[in-house]
Design an enzyme around this catalytic site. Structure first.
Site, PDB file in Angstrom:
ATOM      1  N   ILE A 454      -4.276  -7.148   5.676  1.00 14.92           N
ATOM      2  CA  ILE A 454      -3.064  -7.396   4.888  1.00 14.92           C
ATOM      3  C   ILE A 454      -3.270  -7.048   3.422  1.00 14.92           C
ATOM      4  CG2 ILE A 454      -1.454  -9.200   4.115  1.00 14.92           C
ATOM      5  CD1 ILE A 454      -1.996 -10.606   6.805  1.00 14.92           C
ATOM      6  N   HIS A 455      -4.451  -7.325   2.884  1.00 13.42           N
ATOM      7  CA  HIS A 455      -4.742  -6.989   1.486  1.00 13.42           C
ATOM      8  C   HIS A 455      -4.435  -5.522   1.201  1.00 13.42           C
ATOM      9  CE1 HIS A 455      -7.755 -10.491   0.690  1.00 13.42           C
ATOM     10  NE2 HIS A 455      -6.539 -10.814   0.338  1.00 13.42           N
ATOM     11  N   GLU A 456      -3.815  -5.278   0.050  1.00 12.32           N
ATOM     12  CA  GLU A 456      -3.497  -3.915  -0.402  1.00 12.32           C
ATOM     13  C   GLU A 456      -2.674  -3.135   0.610  1.00 12.32           C
ATOM     14  OE1 GLU A 456      -3.805  -2.761  -3.450  1.00 12.32           O
ATOM     15  OE2 GLU A 456      -4.482  -4.804  -3.825  1.00 12.32           O
ATOM     16  N   GLY A 457      -1.787  -3.820   1.309  1.00 13.14           N
ATOM     17  CA  GLY A 457      -0.873  -3.159   2.232  1.00 13.14           C
ATOM     18  C   GLY A 457      -1.325  -3.255   3.671  1.00 13.14           C
ATOM     19  N   HIS A 462       0.165   1.759   5.494  1.00 16.25           N
ATOM     20  CA  HIS A 462      -0.759   2.883   5.345  1.00 16.25           C
ATOM     21  C   HIS A 462      -0.552   3.927   6.433  1.00 16.25           C
ATOM     22  CE1 HIS A 462      -2.765   1.220   1.920  1.00 16.25           C
ATOM     23  NE2 HIS A 462      -2.808   0.045   2.522  1.00 16.25           N
TER      24      HIS A 462
END
Length: 604
Positions: A454-457, A462
């Site tokens: 979940i972090h950074e999308g 992506h």
């Protein structure tokens, strides 16, 4: 306690495969040598094991909380460990000498950081965010802003964050509502709420430098009008800025990293909030937190991508480090835990054997090894590309490397987040009942790592980025460059008998990926083309990691010993057990399956 990272593997990847010593021939790194690289890595390993690892379970069991005075309280071991890191000066590793940095290659800085990430993921996040914050400002800030903010960040006196998400918007930055109004003194007044802000408040450093996305007047709808602002917890004159900690989010993992809901400009710390206070600077009495514009108005998201892309590779490293730590722990356990007997041994009076003697346990260990060592190779490769782009001899070479990095970045973030998490799951399985108890580390590694998809999308974001932008950018030049680069490895491997069969298999699947990509977009319907973008991301990721294993096979060719035999076994496992999974995935992508498009919400 198992060492969470392998020095031997790092040495192999850095020196025997990537030949990072060659970077010292470039002017930027000319003052360095393998001796300086090794000294940094040795210091990192030592600090990580002495100051970070002992605080890992302590920070997990004792979450940050807001004290009666409104300040965040962290365990003493976390506070002291981070103080030792700052004292060592490692935040300065890759920064320019003129900013107080050591001007080390990014790949060495990342190899240093992975020790801390493996030893204590939560503590490492404070440093990871500070470095990314300072890198962005070093690139885009004014000279005055660099002196005011970047130098203290590099020194470790200040720490940094990135403030993007909002409660109502999440990852949809087009929908942010935080506003920035110009003030008479040339600054801006920031008002709004930011959510999920890692390291958003604490007492670890003198100041916290928030990089905040907000909309200035005339921005219009969408993301193109977003601006970027420096919004510090304390202003240069020491005044508390109007940033209020509303609450701490309670997470399943990475618990020692504060995760905050922050209000900007709600009046909590305005000059007149204290009875009898006198405002000596009337311009600042305007409502809102004081913000300093970075670069030009309405170009903030393009600046923010500098930190976001760095953070995406950083999250990939974090996921890799946690997967690696779990693998190391389960490997140590499997060697000493005795249970059962070989299937061909029928005599119950014989002694039980270490569980590593059982084929299925070796399967789980090989799977972990193939995931984490493949991911570590990939992340370090991306880091070398960053160094090569930064020191490229000409603009054409720089553009070529940047294009390859553009294509690889969504995979660098998402593949380790998925498959090194799977390695953590397998580590728990190797330990059996002990694996899911808190007395052993592997259950925490899994919880910590579960945040990284979940972090950074999320993967879906992506997948859309890879299939919807990166592989088709510049008329498909991005995918063509990736195929060409892999093809060069295949060409070398075809000359090596031990690797030729793997090379053929990889070339075949790369060729198919190129054809499937063209077929997906031939429909002319973006909604249909992107319906299974996450599946495309998974398939492309497995292909890239197979490439990394082929590279490692070539680096190990002709070398003998258990270490190199282990590399060959892991490569064999990945090519025989993992790469074939891409076949059915590419079949489904070729079919342009509409299942997820056609299902109605009311059917659930």
């Amino acid at each position: 306690m198992a060492t969470p990272m392998s020095r031997r593997d790092l040495e192999f990847l850095l020196y025997e495969w990537l030949d990072v010593e060659a970077l010292t021939s470039r002017d930027r790194f000319a003052a360095h040598s393998r001796d300086t690289f090794d000294a940094v890595l040795e210091l990192s390993a030592d600090l990580a094991m002495k100051c970070f690892a002992p605080a890992n379970k302590i920070g997990d069991a004792n979450e940050p909380y807001i004290g009666d005075d409104g300040k965040v309280v962290l365990p003493d071991e976390v506070v002291s460990g981070l103080a030792e890191f700052r004292k060592a000066g490692l935040i300065a590793a890759s920064f320019d000498e003129e900013l107080g940095g050591m001007q080390l290659p990014t790949v060495i800085r990342q190899a240093s950081a992975v020790w801390f990430q493996a030893a204590n993921a939560a503590m490492s996040s404070y440093n990871f965010l500070t470095v990314g914050n300072a890198n962005l400002l070093a690139e885009y800030a004014t000279p005055e802003q660099r002196d005011t903010w970047v130098r203290p960040l590099v020194e470790g006196r200040f720490s940094g964050t990135m403030c993007l998400s909002e409660p109502q918007a999440g990852s949809s930055l087009a929908d942010i509502t935080t506003k920035a109004e110009p003030a008479a003194d040339g600054t801006y007044r920031i008002t709004g709420t930011k959510m999920w802000i890692s390291a958003g408040d604490h007492e670890l450093t003198e100041n916290i430098v928030h990089l905040v996305l907000a909309k200035a007047p005339g921005s219009g709808p969408g993301v193109k009008g977003i601006s970027l602002f420096i919004v510090p917890k304390f202003l240069p004159d020491g005044t508390r800025n109007d940033i209020a900690l509303v609450g701490l989010n309670h997470k399943m993992g990475n618990r020692a990293t504060t995760n905050c809901l922050l209000n900007f400009g709600d009046g909590t710390f305005s000059p007149d909030s204290t009875p009898g206070a006198v405002d000596t600077q009337p311009a600042r009495s305007a409502p809102g937190a004081v913000g300093f514009l970075v670069g030009e108005e309405h170009r903030g998201l393009s600046y923010m991508f500098h930190m976001m892309n760095e953070a995406r590779i950083g999250v990939g490293f974090l996921a890799t480090a946690l997967g690696y730590a779990g693998y190391q722990a389960s490997l140590e356990y499997a060697k000493v835990r005795t249970q059962g007997r070989p299937v061909d041994q029928k005599d119950p009076s014989t002694k039980p054997v270490p569980i590593i003697e059982h084929a299925d346990v070796r399967r789980m260990l090989l799977a972990q090894k193939s995931y984490v060592e493949g991911a570590l190779a990939f992340e370090l490769y991306c880091s070398v590309l960053v160094d090569q782009a930064a020191t490229a001899a000409d603009a054409e070479e720089r553009a070529r490397i940047d294009l390859l990095l553009e294509v690889l970045t969504p995979i660098a973030k998402s593949w380790p987040s998925q498959w090194c998490l799977e390695a953590n799951s397998l580590a728990i399985q190797v330990l059996g009942g002990y694996g899911y108890t808190r007395e052993f580390d592997v259950e925490q590694y899994y919880r910590d790592n579960r945040l990284n998809p979940i972090h950074e999308g999320a993967h879906g974001i992506h997948g859309l980025d890879l299939l919807g932008r990166k592989v088709i950018m510049r008329g498909g030049a991005g995918l063509a460059l990736l195929a060409e680069t892999i093809g060069a490895t295949v060409g070398r491997a075809l000359e090596v008998p031990a690797a030729a069969g793997y090379a053929d298999a990889l070339q075949s699947i790369v060729d198919r990926l190129v054809k499937v990509t063209a077929h997906i977009w031939s429909s002319g319907d973006p909604k249909l083309a992107l319906a299974n973008a996450t599946l495309y991301l998974e398939a492309a990721g497995h292909i890239v990691i197979a490439w990394m294993w082929l590279e490692q096979l070539l680096a190990a060719d002709g070398r003998s010993g258990d270490f190199y035999d282990g590399k060959r076994a892991a490569a064999q496992y990945f090519f025989r057990y993992e790469l074939p999974k891409t076949g059915p995935q590419l079949d489904l992508l070729t079919a342009l399956d509409r299942t997820t498009l056609d299902v109605e919400p009311s059917w659930f």
